[in-house]
Write a protein that holds these residues in place. Sequence first.
Motif, PDB file in Angstrom:
ATOM      1  N   ALA A  18      37.903  68.605  11.628  1.00 17.71           N
ATOM      2  CA  ALA A  18      39.148  69.360  11.784  1.00 17.71           C
ATOM      3  C   ALA A  18      40.095  68.526  12.624  1.00 17.71           C
ATOM      4  CB  ALA A  18      38.885  70.707  12.444  1.00 17.71           C
ATOM      5  N   ALA A  19      41.367  68.542  12.259  1.00 17.01           N
ATOM      6  CA  ALA A  19      42.352  67.725  12.961  1.00 17.01           C
ATOM      7  C   ALA A  19      42.971  68.440  14.158  1.00 17.01           C
ATOM      8  CB  ALA A  19      43.455  67.302  11.987  1.00 17.01           C
ATOM      9  N   SER A  20      42.808  69.764  14.223  1.00 12.98           N
ATOM     10  CA  SER A  20      43.440  70.537  15.291  1.00 12.98           C
ATOM     11  C   SER A  20      42.659  71.822  15.526  1.00 12.98           C
ATOM     12  CB  SER A  20      44.881  70.896  14.908  1.00 12.98           C
ATOM     13  OG  SER A  20      44.878  71.787  13.796  1.00 12.98           O
ATOM     14  N   LYS A  21      43.033  72.512  16.580  1.00 11.25           N
ATOM     15  CA  LYS A  21      42.399  73.796  16.882  1.00 11.25           C
ATOM     16  C   LYS A  21      42.586  74.776  15.725  1.00 11.25           C
ATOM     17  CE  LYS A  21      42.706  77.503  20.331  1.00 11.25           C
ATOM     18  NZ  LYS A  21      43.285  77.859  21.644  1.00 11.25           N
ATOM     19  N   MET A  22      43.811  74.885  15.216  1.00 14.31           N
ATOM     20  CA  MET A  22      44.067  75.830  14.124  1.00 14.31           C
ATOM     21  C   MET A  22      43.322  75.420  12.865  1.00 14.31           C
ATOM     22  SD  MET A  22      45.099  78.659  13.086  1.00 14.31           S
ATOM     23  CE  MET A  22      46.091  79.265  14.405  1.00 14.31           C
ATOM     24  N   ALA A  27      38.834  76.403   9.205  1.00 12.87           N
ATOM     25  CA  ALA A  27      37.610  75.916   8.556  1.00 12.87           C
ATOM     26  C   ALA A  27      36.440  76.867   8.791  1.00 12.87           C
ATOM     27  CB  ALA A  27      37.273  74.514   9.064  1.00 12.87           C
ATOM     28  N   VAL A  28      36.240  77.297  10.031  1.00 15.17           N
ATOM     29  CA  VAL A  28      35.099  78.187  10.292  1.00 15.17           C
ATOM     30  C   VAL A  28      35.349  79.577   9.706  1.00 15.17           C
ATOM     31  CG1 VAL A  28      34.194  76.888  12.262  1.00 15.17           C
ATOM     32  CG2 VAL A  28      35.820  78.752  12.672  1.00 15.17           C
ATOM     33  N   ALA A  29      36.590  80.032   9.724  1.00 14.53           N
ATOM     34  CA  ALA A  29      36.906  81.322   9.101  1.00 14.53           C
ATOM     35  C   ALA A  29      36.652  81.256   7.594  1.00 14.53           C
ATOM     36  CB  ALA A  29      38.350  81.725   9.382  1.00 14.53           C
ATOM     37  N   ASP A  84      34.123  64.966  15.131  1.00 13.06           N
ATOM     38  CA  ASP A  84      34.955  64.433  16.209  1.00 13.06           C
ATOM     39  C   ASP A  84      35.483  65.604  17.024  1.00 13.06           C
ATOM     40  OD1 ASP A  84      34.910  61.642  15.276  1.00 13.06           O
ATOM     41  OD2 ASP A  84      36.085  62.431  13.587  1.00 13.06           O
ATOM     42  N   PRO A  85      35.458  65.504  18.355  1.00 10.57           N
ATOM     43  CA  PRO A  85      35.962  66.599  19.193  1.00 10.57           C
ATOM     44  C   PRO A  85      37.436  66.901  18.928  1.00 10.57           C
ATOM     45  CG  PRO A  85      34.727  65.002  20.493  1.00 10.57           C
ATOM     46  CD  PRO A  85      34.924  64.398  19.130  1.00 10.57           C
ATOM     47  N   VAL A  86      37.801  68.157  19.158  1.00 11.67           N
ATOM     48  CA  VAL A  86      39.162  68.644  18.915  1.00 11.67           C
ATOM     49  C   VAL A  86      39.691  69.292  20.196  1.00 11.67           C
ATOM     50  CG1 VAL A  86      40.486  70.387  17.630  1.00 11.67           C
ATOM     51  CG2 VAL A  86      38.763  69.046  16.459  1.00 11.67           C
ATOM     52  N   ASP A  87      40.961  69.038  20.502  1.00 11.73           N
ATOM     53  CA  ASP A  87      41.590  69.717  21.639  1.00 11.73           C
ATOM     54  C   ASP A  87      41.633  71.207  21.328  1.00 11.73           C
ATOM     55  OD1 ASP A  87      42.998  70.315  23.945  1.00 11.73           O
ATOM     56  OD2 ASP A  87      44.934  69.861  23.026  1.00 11.73           O
ATOM     57  N   PHE A  88      41.128  72.022  22.248  1.00 10.88           N
ATOM     58  CA  PHE A  88      41.015  73.460  22.011  1.00 10.88           C
ATOM     59  C   PHE A  88      41.641  74.269  23.145  1.00 10.88           C
ATOM     60  CE2 PHE A  88      38.826  77.407  20.872  1.00 10.88           C
ATOM     61  CZ  PHE A  88      38.713  77.303  19.501  1.00 10.88           C
ATOM     62  N   ASP A  89      42.394  73.622  24.024  1.00 14.05           N
ATOM     63  CA  ASP A  89      42.979  74.292  25.193  1.00 14.05           C
ATOM     64  C   ASP A  89      41.883  74.957  26.034  1.00 14.05           C
ATOM     65  OD1 ASP A  89      45.635  73.652  24.369  1.00 14.05           O
ATOM     66  OD2 ASP A  89      45.570  75.330  22.974  1.00 14.05           O
ATOM     67  N   ALA A  90      40.746  74.282  26.148  1.00 14.81           N
ATOM     68  CA  ALA A  90      39.609  74.839  26.884  1.00 14.81           C
ATOM     69  C   ALA A  90      39.925  74.955  28.372  1.00 14.81           C
ATOM     70  CB  ALA A  90      38.373  73.951  26.683  1.00 14.81           C
ATOM     71  N   VAL A  91      39.161  75.787  29.053  1.00 12.71           N
ATOM     72  CA  VAL A  91      39.397  76.038  30.480  1.00 12.71           C
ATOM     73  C   VAL A  91      39.286  74.771  31.315  1.00 12.71           C
ATOM     74  CG1 VAL A  91      38.714  78.462  30.370  1.00 12.71           C
ATOM     75  CG2 VAL A  91      36.996  76.731  30.879  1.00 12.71           C
ATOM     76  N   ASP A  92      38.484  73.802  30.874  1.00 11.47           N
ATOM     77  CA  ASP A  92      38.333  72.552  31.619  1.00 11.47           C
ATOM     78  C   ASP A  92      39.126  71.401  30.989  1.00 11.47           C
ATOM     79  OD1 ASP A  92      36.825  72.075  29.357  1.00 11.47           O
ATOM     80  OD2 ASP A  92      34.982  71.576  30.440  1.00 11.47           O
TER      81      ASP A  92
END
Length: 149
Positions: A18-22, A27-29, A84-92
């Motif tokens: 996935a290229a982004s959070k959305m 994809a998972v939806a 590959d990891p994706v930016d997800f606006d995670a708490v950390d």
Amino acid sequence: MTVDEILAPEDALVGLRAASKMALLEAVAGRAADRLGLAAEAILAPVARREGLGSTGVGDGVALPHARLEGLDRPFGLLARLRDPVDFDAVDDRPVDLVFLLLLPVDGEARNLNALACVARWLRDPGTAASLRAARDAAALHAVVGGRA
């Protein structure tokens, strides 16, 4: 409730891209929709609404997007390890490479909270996360669920 009651072997995925959070949520939806016989938008809309309240990126590279869904009679999970990891606006502020989509019935408040707490506790365990990241394939990823890895 245990994670293996929520996650079937066919709902563990390795190498999801996935290229982004959305794009990841889409994809998972979409995968969950196929498994549940629903329209992808019927899953994406409530998941995106919940995500709009605050990121479900819980830290350490893990995200737990979740939502309540009409028509479900029990919790449903889908676990994905990303290529590959994706930016997800995670708490950390760390990118996410492990995602557990949790869909919950509209009713059953106590069971829903139990399912969410169970998955969150399991994912936060450093040994679990390390085992999930080391899994070679979907079968090995799911084997972590039952402690068989």
